[in-house]
Write a protein that holds these residues in place. Structure first.
Motif, mmCIF file in Angstrom:
data_model
loop_
_atom_site.group_PDB
_atom_site.id
_atom_site.type_symbol
_atom_site.label_atom_id
_atom_site.label_comp_id
_atom_site.label_asym_id
_atom_site.label_seq_id
_atom_site.Cartn_x
_atom_site.Cartn_y
_atom_site.Cartn_z
ATOM 1 N N LYS A 1 -12.840 -8.236 -13.749
ATOM 2 C CA LYS A 1 -13.889 -7.212 -13.781
ATOM 3 C C LYS A 1 -13.961 -6.414 -12.486
ATOM 4 O O LYS A 1 -14.667 -5.415 -12.421
ATOM 5 C CB LYS A 1 -15.249 -7.884 -14.025
ATOM 6 N N ALA A 2 -13.293 -6.918 -11.454
ATOM 7 C CA ALA A 2 -13.417 -6.284 -10.140
ATOM 8 C C ALA A 2 -12.817 -4.889 -10.155
ATOM 9 O O ALA A 2 -11.738 -4.661 -10.707
ATOM 10 C CB ALA A 2 -12.725 -7.134 -9.084
ATOM 11 N N GLY A 3 -13.559 -3.963 -9.551
ATOM 12 C CA GLY A 3 -13.106 -2.584 -9.552
ATOM 13 C C GLY A 3 -12.121 -2.265 -8.437
ATOM 14 O O GLY A 3 -11.553 -1.190 -8.399
ATOM 15 N N SER A 4 -11.917 -3.192 -7.514
ATOM 16 C CA SER A 4 -11.020 -2.872 -6.401
ATOM 17 C C SER A 4 -10.041 -4.007 -6.161
ATOM 18 O O SER A 4 -10.326 -5.168 -6.455
ATOM 19 C CB SER A 4 -11.829 -2.646 -5.120
ATOM 20 N N SER A 5 -8.881 -3.634 -5.618
ATOM 21 C CA SER A 5 -7.878 -4.662 -5.347
ATOM 22 C C SER A 5 -8.307 -5.538 -4.177
ATOM 23 O O SER A 5 -7.903 -6.698 -4.082
ATOM 24 C CB SER A 5 -6.530 -4.014 -5.058
ATOM 25 N N ASN A 6 -9.171 -4.987 -3.282
ATOM 26 C CA ASN A 6 -9.655 -5.791 -2.144
ATOM 27 C C ASN A 6 -10.411 -7.011 -2.643
ATOM 28 O O ASN A 6 -10.260 -8.119 -2.129
ATOM 29 C CB ASN A 6 -10.603 -4.965 -1.269
ATOM 30 N N ALA A 7 -11.267 -6.787 -3.645
ATOM 31 C CA ALA A 7 -12.051 -7.898 -4.189
ATOM 32 C C ALA A 7 -11.114 -8.962 -4.754
ATOM 33 O O ALA A 7 -11.363 -10.163 -4.611
ATOM 34 C CB ALA A 7 -12.989 -7.382 -5.275
ATOM 35 N N ARG A 8 -10.020 -8.526 -5.359
ATOM 36 C CA ARG A 8 -9.076 -9.482 -5.952
ATOM 37 C C ARG A 8 -8.376 -10.314 -4.883
ATOM 38 O O ARG A 8 -8.230 -11.523 -5.031
ATOM 39 C CB ARG A 8 -8.040 -8.748 -6.808
ATOM 40 N N THR A 9 -7.971 -9.665 -3.810
ATOM 41 C CA THR A 9 -7.260 -10.429 -2.767
ATOM 42 C C THR A 9 -8.209 -11.420 -2.092
ATOM 43 O O THR A 9 -7.802 -12.502 -1.694
ATOM 44 C CB THR A 9 -6.639 -9.506 -1.692
ATOM 45 N N ARG A 10 -9.484 -11.040 -2.008
ATOM 46 C CA ARG A 10 -10.481 -11.946 -1.427
ATOM 47 C C ARG A 10 -10.607 -13.216 -2.284
ATOM 48 O O ARG A 10 -10.643 -14.327 -1.776
ATOM 49 C CB ARG A 10 -11.828 -11.227 -1.373
ATOM 50 N N VAL A 11 -10.640 -13.026 -3.582
ATOM 51 C CA VAL A 11 -10.746 -14.177 -4.489
ATOM 52 C C VAL A 11 -9.486 -15.032 -4.362
ATOM 53 O O VAL A 11 -9.568 -16.266 -4.308
ATOM 54 C CB VAL A 11 -10.942 -13.719 -5.955
ATOM 55 N N ASP B 1 -8.027 -11.519 -20.305
ATOM 56 C CA ASP B 1 -8.901 -11.084 -19.208
ATOM 57 C C ASP B 1 -8.978 -9.562 -19.114
ATOM 58 O O ASP B 1 -9.871 -9.030 -18.473
ATOM 59 C CB ASP B 1 -8.386 -11.617 -17.862
ATOM 60 N N ALA B 2 -8.012 -8.889 -19.728
ATOM 61 C CA ALA B 2 -8.010 -7.429 -19.639
ATOM 62 C C ALA B 2 -9.052 -6.898 -20.625
ATOM 63 O O ALA B 2 -8.787 -6.676 -21.802
ATOM 64 C CB ALA B 2 -6.623 -6.890 -19.968
#
Lengths: 300, 319
Positions: free
Chosen positions: B151-161, A174-175
């Protein structure tokens, strides 16, 4: 004080930029700008979205307006440098990056952007040093990591078969950063069979990327059975072509006196070899473009 | 016939009129059954409707049968396809056919600039759906909400997922009788983890309307509009790959041509075939870009079997 509705819309616009949806970000930020023409955040986001959408001229005009009000704003100046880079004014871009780095020498994103400019202007050693500097500040920074890897691969300080690098690709498919770096290096080394699965992995995440499609088409072309007779040319290019030409011309010169001394079947063999070479040469002009067209059309 | 058949469906948005709050429940927007979309309102696309009936609606309407086969009712279904082809309408129709509460969620309902609030909004949406079982929870633009973490540029987007995946799993709670539907134009941007079994494991391709659907849509849209000599079938044939939105655009452009002529000549006339032919000259189906991208995915990207529907469609249509 900002209208809370506008703030919510701008917050969504920021998020859309983070998830690579600049068109939606532009629509949202532009709608706020229409309602509140003096909202500098909205204007800034519009400029960023336009830059992402490869419309740097329009982005430059908005950024210039914003900078005339706050000429020393570091974020705006960073954007200005990126816009100038996109417009091809590398001198102005470098001058701005250097000014900003004097003020914030530890800003990793800024270092990466400057390194990107060095990469684009083919000052690869400086780019590698800058990426290394960025990684010193933030070892996990993805852009710095990718840039550094590209630089090391191109300078030869790391090989595509480097066990650490391959382990990273295998363990973290994924990286995208390391996968991109390895795939590009494999294509450049003409190791198409190994590059293909990595390119496909990348394309599945970004199917509108025409560069990836082009690379996969070239891989499929190189690996197609009809291209087997042309393997030397695929692998070594014009050098192979020249060597084969010289060998065959030598053979043709030697064949004429030889054929007079050989029995009839021997002369036929010599003619067959020369005929096959002629077919091979004609095929080298006709087969690759026809096959490429077929692969593009049918995906086979 | 199930009990659900007589129950008027309740339709509400997740956060009507704003963000969540203690009184949010009081703002539930109730709609009458008559105004709600039903599956018969979705014109054409017989194959897709059959699949939806079999795989989604029947389990809700015959829960007993499915219980005997120990088949879970609910789960996650992702509708994907080019924009403007009726994914949202289908989702609403599914909710109606299931006799379930429809909870529609958009990105702006979830998104909040304050850290942690978006995640709690996701939790709240699921809690609300579970409280109104049987329910259809519909996420529009899933690609934005469950954007691939790699692909997400921010950690916020990751925690949302992460929060969304946690709720989809229903580890701490029960998601039985909650059908989670999602629509996306860009399934390749949706995090792979969201497409794993138990989450959005059923992917349904919503193609551009077929010729039958286009014919019916044209007829519906021309109802009450003065027109004469319009060969609806011929227009439907000439508008291959047009989305519903494209057809709307075509009709509006044709109307503009007619009105322009009426205003300049001063003689009123109905909409005619030539207006459509002129309008068609400047129009291209908006779905083509999506279809080309999908082609890249299935023909070059070695996409998984999940996208087989798209591959079949592209082959069938000679793309």
């Amino acid at each position: 004080m900002r209208d809370p509705e506008n703030a919510a819309v701008l917050s969504e616009a920021v998020y859309r930029l983070q998830i690579s949806q600049p068109e939606r970000a532009l629509t949202l930020a532009a709608s706020v700008l229409e309602r509140a023409p003096t909202d500098s955040n909205a204007a800034h986001l519009v400029a960023v979205a336009l830059l992402e959408l490869e419309r740097p001229e329009e982005a430059a005009s908005i950024a210039a307006d914003l900078l005339s009000a706050v000429p020393d704003d570091p974020v705006l100046r960073g954007l200005w440098a990126e816009i100038q880079q996109a417009l091809g004014d590398f001198v102005e871009a470098e001058r701005t990056y250097l000014d900003l780095l004097r003020q914030s020498p530890g800003d990793v994103s800024l270092i990466c952007n400057y390194a990107g400019l060095m990469w684009e202007t083919l000052r690869l050693e400086k780019a590698e040093r800058l990426y290394a500097e960025a990684l010193r500040h933030d070892p996990e920074h993805e852009d710095a990591s990718l840039g550094h890897l590209f630089c090391r691969l191109s300078s030869g300080s790391v090989a595509v078969d480097d066990p650490e690098l391959r382990k990273r690709v295998d363990q973290q498919p994924d990286a995208a950063a390391s996968v991109v770096a390895v795939a590009v290096a494999l294509v450049e080394a003409k190791r198409f069979a190994e590059a293909m699965p990595l390119l496909q992995l990348l394309l599945r995440g970004d199917p509108s990327n025409s560069a990836l499609v082009g690379a996969i088409v070239e891989c499929r072309l190189a690996l197609h059975p009809l291209m087997w007779p042309y393997r030397p040319m695929v692998r070594w290019g014009w050098l192979a072509s020249g060597v084969i030409y010289v060998v065959m011309m030598g053979f043709a010169v030697a064949a004429r006196p030889l054929s007079e001394r050989l029995p009839a079947w021997g002369a036929w063999v010599l003619t067959g070899v020369l005929g096959a070479y002629a077919v091979w040469v004609l095929g080298s002009w006709a087969v690759p473009p026809a096959l490429r067209r077929l692969i593009r059309k049918r995906g086979v | 016939m199930s009990d659900n058949d007589n129950k008027p469906p309740v339709v509400f948005t997740a956060f009507p009129g704003g963000k969540l709050g203690p009184d949010a429940g009081a703002q539930v927007l109730k709609l009458h059954a008559k105004s709600a979309v039903r599956m018969q309102d979705v014109v054409g696309m017989a194959e897709l409707k059959r699949t939806i009936r079999l795989r989604i609606v029947e389990p809700f309407q015959n829960p007993g049968l499915f219980a005997r086969f120990r088949k879970k009712v609910g789960g996650g279904v992702m509708l994907y396809g080019p924009p403007g082809c009726g994914k949202t309408m289908i989702a609403k129709a599914v909710a109606n056919e299931c006799g379930a509460t429809f909870v529609g969620v958009t990105l702006s309902d979830i998104l909040d600039p304050f850290v942690g609030v978006s995640e709690s909004n996701i939790t709240e949406v699921f809690a609300r759906a579970r409280a109104h079982k049987p329910a259809v929870l519909f996420f529009d633009e899933l690609d934005a909400l469950a954007y691939a973490r790699s692909k997400a540029g921010s950690s916020n987007a990751r925690t949302r997922v992460n929060a969304l995946l946690h709720e989809l799993d229903g580890v701490d709670t029960q998601n039985d009788s909650v059908l989670v539907l999602a629509a996306t134009n860009m399934p390749w941007d949706v995090d792979d983890a969201a497409k794993r079994p138990g989450r959005f494991d059923r992917l349904l391709f919503v193609p551009p309307p077929d010729v039958e659907a286009r014919t019916q849509m044209m007829r519906n849209r021309l109802e009450g509009v003065p027109h004469a000599g319009v060969n609806v079938e011929a227009i439907a044939e000439a508008t291959k790959f047009f989305s519903g939105a494209d057809l709307d655009g075509l009709i509006e452009t044709a109307k503009e041509f007619a009105l322009d002529e009426i205003v300049s000549s001063g003689t009123e006339r109905p909409l005619c075939q030539s207006d459509f032919q002129t309008a068609l000259k400047d129009m291209e189906p908006s779905t083509m870009e999506w279809l080309r991208t999908a082609k890249n995915l299935v023909k070059y990207g070695g996409a998984s079997r999940a996208y087989r529907d798209v591959a079949d469609y592209l082959d069938r249509e000679g793309l």
